[in-house]
Write a protein that holds these residues in place. Structure first.
Motif, PDB file in Angstrom:
ATOM      1  N   THR A   1       0.849  -1.200   0.000  1.00  0.00           N
ATOM      2  CA  THR A   1       0.000   0.000   0.000  1.00  0.00           C
ATOM      3  C   THR A   1       0.879   1.243   0.000  1.00  0.00           C
ATOM      4  O   THR A   1       0.642   2.195  -0.743  1.00  0.00           O
ATOM      5  CB  THR A   1      -0.933   0.006   1.227  1.00  0.00           C
ATOM      6  N   ILE A   2       1.923   1.222   0.821  1.00  0.00           N
ATOM      7  CA  ILE A   2       2.829   2.371   0.918  1.00  0.00           C
ATOM      8  C   ILE A   2       3.718   2.470  -0.314  1.00  0.00           C
ATOM      9  O   ILE A   2       3.858   3.544  -0.908  1.00  0.00           O
ATOM     10  CB  ILE A   2       3.681   2.281   2.205  1.00  0.00           C
ATOM     11  N   SER A   3       4.319   1.360  -0.732  1.00  0.00           N
ATOM     12  CA  SER A   3       5.243   1.412  -1.873  1.00  0.00           C
ATOM     13  C   SER A   3       4.534   1.780  -3.174  1.00  0.00           C
ATOM     14  O   SER A   3       5.146   2.340  -4.081  1.00  0.00           O
ATOM     15  CB  SER A   3       5.986   0.082  -2.027  1.00  0.00           C
ATOM     16  N   GLY A   4       3.229   1.495  -3.268  1.00  0.00           N
ATOM     17  CA  GLY A   4       2.494   1.814  -4.488  1.00  0.00           C
ATOM     18  C   GLY A   4       1.688   3.094  -4.420  1.00  0.00           C
ATOM     19  O   GLY A   4       0.904   3.379  -5.329  1.00  0.00           O
ATOM     20  N   TRP A   5       1.876   3.899  -3.352  1.00  0.00           N
ATOM     21  CA  TRP A   5       1.038   5.076  -3.146  1.00  0.00           C
ATOM     22  C   TRP A   5       1.064   6.059  -4.307  1.00  0.00           C
ATOM     23  O   TRP A   5       0.056   6.675  -4.646  1.00  0.00           O
ATOM     24  CB  TRP A   5       1.443   5.773  -1.847  1.00  0.00           C
ATOM     25  N   TYR A   6       2.231   6.235  -4.939  1.00  0.00           N
ATOM     26  CA  TYR A   6       2.349   7.213  -6.024  1.00  0.00           C
ATOM     27  C   TYR A   6       2.326   6.577  -7.403  1.00  0.00           C
ATOM     28  O   TYR A   6       2.486   7.262  -8.400  1.00  0.00           O
ATOM     29  CB  TYR A   6       3.620   8.048  -5.856  1.00  0.00           C
TER      30      TYR A   6
END
Length: 198
Positions: free
Chosen positions: A179-184
């Motif tokens: 979720t964090i690594s794909g946020w952008y």
């Protein structure tokens, strides 16, 4: 937890279908962020019965996002405000300009070194404010600010509601690293598929 930083300011263009439902384009850097101020307006109603408040309803109505940035490039200004770039690569703003809404994402560093991530699903920006100062005895930076109106999106989520913001802290219990690594990589879409049912 208090935040001590702000960075990774991105925007994603919105395309709407005939029903007005949003599809988000790829996120792109907006500018280097200096400040972000989000204020929210609520629609409120209180039902009185038996000499007291029987029901209170508070719902999101709209918000205002004010961004202080280092610089807004011509391409970003065109995407956010509807201004045009002429044949000589000059940004021309007209009284008829009216940008289309975009999604805006950013993150804020918390005091413990972890980050809180945000996506605002629908923001319509006005013309950037320009502050200029003549050079004096000391150096003073003049930077632009831009203000946008935050509204809910038209497209409903998996629970039939209209989200206006997504927010997550990377150190919250159960937050997946993906979720964090794909946020952008794309504008976050709510996922209710793994919710436990009572």
């Amino acid at each position: 937890m208090a935040t001590i930083g702000l960075d990774k300011l991105y925007y994603a263009k919105i395309t709407e279908d005939t029903s007005g439902n949003e599809t988000y384009g790829d996120p792109h850097p907006l500018a280097k962020a200096m400040t972000a101020e989000l204020s929210v307006e609520l629609a409120e109603a209180t039902l009185y019965a038996d000499d007291g408040a029987a029901a209170v309803v508070k719902e999101f109505q709209s918000g205002t996002l004010t961004l202080g940035v280092d610089d807004i490039g011509v391409t970003v200004a065109q995407d956010l405000t509807g201004a045009t770039i002429d044949g000589n690569k000059v940004l021309v703003s007209t009284s008829e300009d009216g940008g289309t809404p975009v999604a805006v994402g950013f993150r804020a560093k918390k005091a413990n070194g972890k980050y809180r991530y945000f996506w605002l699903y629908r923001v319509k920006f006005g013309i950037p404010a320009t502050n200029l100062t003549t050079k004096g005895e000391s150096i003073e930076f003049s930077t632009p600010s831009i203000e946008g109106t935050v509204t809910r999106r038209n497209k409903v989520d998996g629970q039939g509601k209209h989200p206006w913001k997504a927010e997550v802290s990377e150190d919250d219990t159960g937050v997946l690293p993906a979720t964090i690594s794909g946020w952008y990589e794309e504008v976050y879409e709510p996922d209710y598929s793994t919710l436990e049912t009572a």
